[in-house]
Design a protein around this motif. Structure first.
Motif, PDB file in Angstrom:
ATOM      1  N   SER A   1       0.288  17.614 -26.935  1.00  0.00           N
ATOM      2  CA  SER A   1       0.950  16.969 -25.964  1.00  0.00           C
ATOM      3  C   SER A   1      -0.039  16.193 -24.887  1.00  0.00           C
ATOM      4  O   SER A   1       0.019  15.079 -24.655  1.00  0.00           O
TER       5      SER A   1
ATOM      6  N   THR B   1      -1.272  13.092 -26.394  1.00  0.00           N
ATOM      7  CA  THR B   1      -0.025  12.203 -26.069  1.00  0.00           C
ATOM      8  C   THR B   1      -0.109  11.509 -24.952  1.00  0.00           C
ATOM      9  O   THR B   1       0.060  10.125 -24.830  1.00  0.00           O
TER      10      THR B   1
ATOM     11  N   ALA C   1       0.424  18.428 -19.367  1.00  0.00           N
ATOM     12  CA  ALA C   1       0.779  19.006 -20.407  1.00  0.00           C
ATOM     13  C   ALA C   1       0.779  20.568 -20.102  1.00  0.00           C
ATOM     14  O   ALA C   1       1.751  21.362 -20.517  1.00  0.00           O
TER      15      ALA C   1
ATOM     16  N   TRP D   1       4.406  22.931 -20.174  1.00  0.00           N
ATOM     17  CA  TRP D   1       4.573  23.866 -21.016  1.00  0.00           C
ATOM     18  C   TRP D   1       4.473  25.338 -20.513  1.00  0.00           C
ATOM     19  O   TRP D   1       5.520  26.029 -20.758  1.00  0.00           O
TER      20      TRP D   1
END
Length: 218
Positions: free
Chosen positions: A96, A99, A208, A212
């Motif tokens: 992530s 990304t 990220a 999460w």
């Protein structure tokens, strides 16, 4: 009857919430700097941009260690739970984070040129403001820990955050100096690595990690 009422009261208590997104962000950012600084000095002793296993490891492993250290110190859960959480979330955070890094690169790309002679006068003030803004979540994270009872875990996090704030302050001061000390005191690859981490890589992985962890899937 009393025992049953007590049991019901315990069951009615809300479960401990996962850390706030920006609190996890701050801790990840802080641990990242804590591991990046010695890594940067080690890189400066290696041949310039020769991508050996040692060079690549020093560039990448600090980010993994930062995420792992965050998940191992952000709760009083049993170590088995922490290890399971880390095993599940660390790969997700890395994917992530990459990304986020690439999707936001068009915004932060100019900042990577802050310490070059050609781009400093234009990008410098924007870069410094961005760095300060990205480091701001570390301040409330520090305050929350200092005003509560200190544990070994919170002490480790607080020490990392204070170290990170010190590094950020040093980078800001050295960048603002007329002689652009930071741009000349280290090799170009080390400077790019440090600046890129502070304004690009660590914020991406921090966001990220915060998202999460907040989902609390483990």
């Amino acid at each position: 009857m009393t025992t049953e009422l007590a049991a019901d009261a315990v069951d009615a208590q809300p479960a401990t919430q996962a850390p706030r997104v920006f609190d996890t962000y701050a801790v990840t950012y802080a641990f990242g700097i804590l591991f990046l600084v010695p890594g940067a000095f080690a890189i400066s002793r290696l041949p310039f941009r020769e991508y050996t296993a040692a060079y690549v490891s020093l560039v990448t492993v600090p980010f993994v260690l930062a995420i792992l250290a965050t998940f191992l110190t952000d709760s009083a859960d049993p170590m088995r739970t922490k290890l399971l959480r880390s095993a599940v979330l660390v790969p997700l955070v890395l994917l992530s984070g990459v990304t986020v890094l690439f999707t936001s690169s068009f915004i932060v790309l100019p900042i990577s040129q802050v310490l070059t002679p050609a781009g400093f006068d234009i990008a410098g003030p924007i870069a410094i403001a961005s760095l300060i803004a990205l480091a701001l979540p570390l301040l409330p994270a520090t305050w929350r820990r200092l005003r509560t009872r200190m544990t070994v875990r919170s002490a480790a996090q607080t020490a990392a955050i204070l170290f990170a704030l010190t590094v950020v302050a040093i980078v800001v001061v050295l960048t603002l100096r007329d002689d652009r000390t930071l741009a000349t005191m280290q090799r170009k690859d080390v400077v790019i690595y440090i600046v890129g981490a502070l304004v690009w890589y660590l914020p991406s992985f921090g966001i990220a990690a915060g998202a999460w962890r907040r989902v609390d899937v483990v």
